[in-house]
Design an enzyme around this catalytic site. Structure first.
Site, short mmCIF file in Angstrom:
data_model
loop_
_atom_site.label_atom_id
_atom_site.label_comp_id
_atom_site.label_asym_id
_atom_site.label_seq_id
_atom_site.Cartn_x
_atom_site.Cartn_y
_atom_site.Cartn_z
N CYS A 217 0.78 -1.22 -0.38
CA CYS A 217 0.01 0.07 0.25
C CYS A 217 0.86 1.38 -0.09
O CYS A 217 0.45 2.05 -0.17
CB CYS A 217 -1.32 -0.05 1.01
SG CYS A 217 -0.20 0.07 3.46
N THR A 218 2.52 1.36 0.06
CA THR A 218 3.39 2.21 0.40
C THR A 218 2.83 3.91 -1.16
O THR A 218 2.77 3.88 -0.56
CB THR A 218 4.10 2.47 0.20
OG1 THR A 218 4.97 0.89 1.61
CG2 THR A 218 5.47 3.44 0.88
#
Length: 622
Positions: A353-354
């Protein structure tokens, strides 16, 4: 039927509130509980469950002071045995026996009732043996005195093992400068030493000595007096505990022995929490599986994992402990080519998700860590009937509109119809404010037509499970009595649990603003604990991995592996298990055309906790 006005709804809610107050008074006013009291409480709780619908668990814990599992036993006893209440009272059946009989299968229940009708006085242990069909002759049942001795011995052994595990946890995370902790660690080892000496004597008689090194390390720790000696002994204990014996190594290499006498190269999971009440036979392949939060939820929903792909060693160890090594693939998603896994019903996962997190730079598709293209490549290779990918809500921001359109276009080209929306995990009974973007796609048009989007479950959107409801039992597990003021501060959902970055070297509660929220709730902001507070604790609470796992919805027996920081990363990165469970059921309903009641899983898990076998089912896949 005409819609009710706002005033009518408010009047109805007030009436329900008054009725719930009376039911609460009924439950809490009964002291020592006989069988008649058990039926009274069961009837009251059954009515409360109808009035509360999705909020029953939190209500019964906070308002009545009952564990939800205990409440389920009361309800089941009333629901199943109410027609024969007078007969059971006449036979002077103990409440614990009635609870065991009510939770049994129909065949087991009939066997136990037949024994009671013959005039026999059953203990709870007798009833469990009868409903499990583990004895066919009354002479095989142990006398009551021996049964009591067995129960006491089992409880003592469980206590000793828990204490040994606690000593090992403390030794693993020991601050070498904390002299009080060093002294307490040595004192705990001294308390454990007499029992280990008895175990050593028995092991010497039967020729087994696999645990000898661990016992010797405990003895050294118990005898240490100087702080330096205690530190050295603690390090030795940790090293010995993590060293596999030759027998364990051989067993891992050879695998388990199958029923036909041949050795299998894989092992079977013994974790109860991945058992499911739903036998629809659907299969799942999961990518970026992490510590198994999503995998646990899908397993509860009845999906059989044929592959769990994860690149990091510690999460893979956790997955092996939970599902068995045959299903775990320790490899990167980048460039992974699936072997013959057979037809796949669902491909699921949570790609990093970064690239889309609002806490980062939101480089999106230009971030090297973006694995959506790899996940779509695997969809094309495996052609699953359904796809479920979750990510942070930031991927739905306008800056990512173009990228989302290209992802959806790719799915459409492969023949999938899709839906992509944002949900809040708190609306699914998770005591945490955690917003996730959910992408679900189906290749079969009929399944797509049957699928219904889930935005919430029950009444959790209006009355969520609070942090206090979730972790109060854990806070009390070592004798600590939380104050009303502390529980009041925790009477809200917690902030999003974060800390899963590989760049962080220690566990924390996030950035400054998030940390302040935790501190307002009564948590220490910049230090991390290893166990629940003891009876002597005063002040704010040190957060622990166990607390975070509870707040993420992990099963209580989830077998995390790795150092405390590794475990914290697995917990923080997880997709909450309850949300994955409900989404998994929605997908299973769409794929099969059947309806699956989530409450069946609640009863199923309660029966497994009580070790009561379910009714035999057909081996044929539904």
């Amino acid at each position: 039927m005409a819609k009710r006005t706002v005033e009518e709804k408010l009047a109805h809610d007030r009436m329900n509130g008054r009725r719930l107050d009376k039911l609460k008074s009924t439950v809490t006013s009964i002291g020592k509980r006989g069988l008649k009291d058990t039926f009274v409480i069961g009837e009251a709780l059954e009515e409360a469950a109808v009035l509360l619908r999705g909020g029953f668990t939190g209500w019964v814990r906070s308002e009545c002071g009952l564990d939800p599992r205990t409440a389920l036993n009361f309800r089941k006893t009333f629901r199943v045995l109410a027609p024969m209440q007078e007969w059971l009272l006449d036979k002077e059946v103990a409440p614990s026996v009635a609870v065991t009989i009510a939770a049994a299968s129909r065949e087991g229940r009939e066997r136990a009732l037949k024994e009671i009708a013959s005039g026999r006085k059953l203990t709870a242990a007798d009833a469990k043996l009868i409903v499990r069909n583990e004895t066919k002759d009354r002479a095989h049942i142990r006398p009551h005195g021996l049964t009591s001795l067995e129960q006491a011995a089992r409880a003592f052994c469980a206590h000793v093992l828990a204490e040994a595990e606690r000593i090992l946890d403390v030794a693993s995370c020991l601050d070498p400068k904390d002299e009080a902790a060093l002294a307490n660690l040595s004192s705990a080892a001294r308390d454990l030493r007499p029992f280990l000496a008895a175990v050593n004597q028995h092991a010497a008689r039967v020729g087994k000595s696999e645990h000898h090194e661990f016992s010797a390390a405990i003895k050294t720790l118990a005898c240490a007096a100087r702080h330096d000696d205690i530190r050295d002994a603690a390090n030795v204990l940790v090293r010995v505990a993590r060293t596999r014996t030759p027998r364990a190594t051989e067993d891992a290499a050879l695998g388990s022995v199958d029923a036909d006498g041949t050795r299998s190269s894989t092992s079977k999971s013994a974790i109860r929490s991945v058992s499911s009440a739903f036998k629809h036979g659907l299969t799942c392949f999961e990518v970026c599986a992490g510590g198994g939060g999503q995998a646990a939820g899908l397993a509860k929903a009845g999906f059989h994992h044929v592959g769990l792909l994860e690149r990091e060693t510690q999460p893979c160890d956790t997955l092996r402990a939970a599902f068995g090594s045959q299903y775990v693939i320790e490899a990167s998603l980048i460039g992974y080519e699936p072997i013959d896994t057979g037809p796949i019903d669902l491909l699921a996962g949570g790609v990093p998700c970064t690239p889309f997190s609002r806490a980062g730079k939101q480089n999106g598709e230009y971030d090297d860590r973006d694995l959506f293209p790899e996940a779509l490549r695997l969809v094309g290779r495996m052609q699953p009937r359904a796809v479920m990918l979750e990510n942070v809500a930031g991927i739905m921001d306008p800056v990512n509109d173009g990228y989302r359109a290209r992802i959806l276009s790719k799915l459409s080209q492969m023949g999938y119809r899709w839906d992509w929306w944002v949900l809040n995990c708190a609306d699914f009974g998770v005591p945490q404010r955690r917003r996730r973007a959910i992408l679900i796609a189906f290749r079969d048009s009929a399944a797509w037509t049957r699928f219904r989007r889930l935005d919430s479950i029950g009444k959790y959107a209006e009355k969520p499970i609070t942090t206090a409801m979730a972790i109060e039992a854990h806070l009390r597990s070592r004798g600590y009595n939380p104050t009303p003021e502390l529980l009041g501060r925790m009477n809200r959902v917690c902030p999003t649990i974060i800390g899963g970055s590989l760049r962080k070297q220690s566990s924390d509660l996030g950035q400054a603003n998030t940390r302040k929220e935790w501190e307002k709730m009564g948590f220490v902001g910049k230090r991390w604990g290893i166990a629940a507070p003891g009876h002597e604790h005063v002040g704010d609470i040190l957060p622990t991995n166990r607390m975070m796992a509870i707040l993420q919805g992990f099963p209580s027996d989830w077998p995390f592996r790795g150092k405390p920081r590794d475990i914290n990363r697995q917990i923080a990165n997880a997709f909450p298990t309850p949300v994955a469970f409900h989404l998994g059921l929605a997908i299973a309903e769409a794929l099969t055309g059947e309806e699956f009641d989530p409450s069946r899983q609640v009863y199923h898990e309660a029966m497994r906790r009580n070790r009561i076998p379910q009714r035999n089912r057909s081996a044929k896949t539904q």
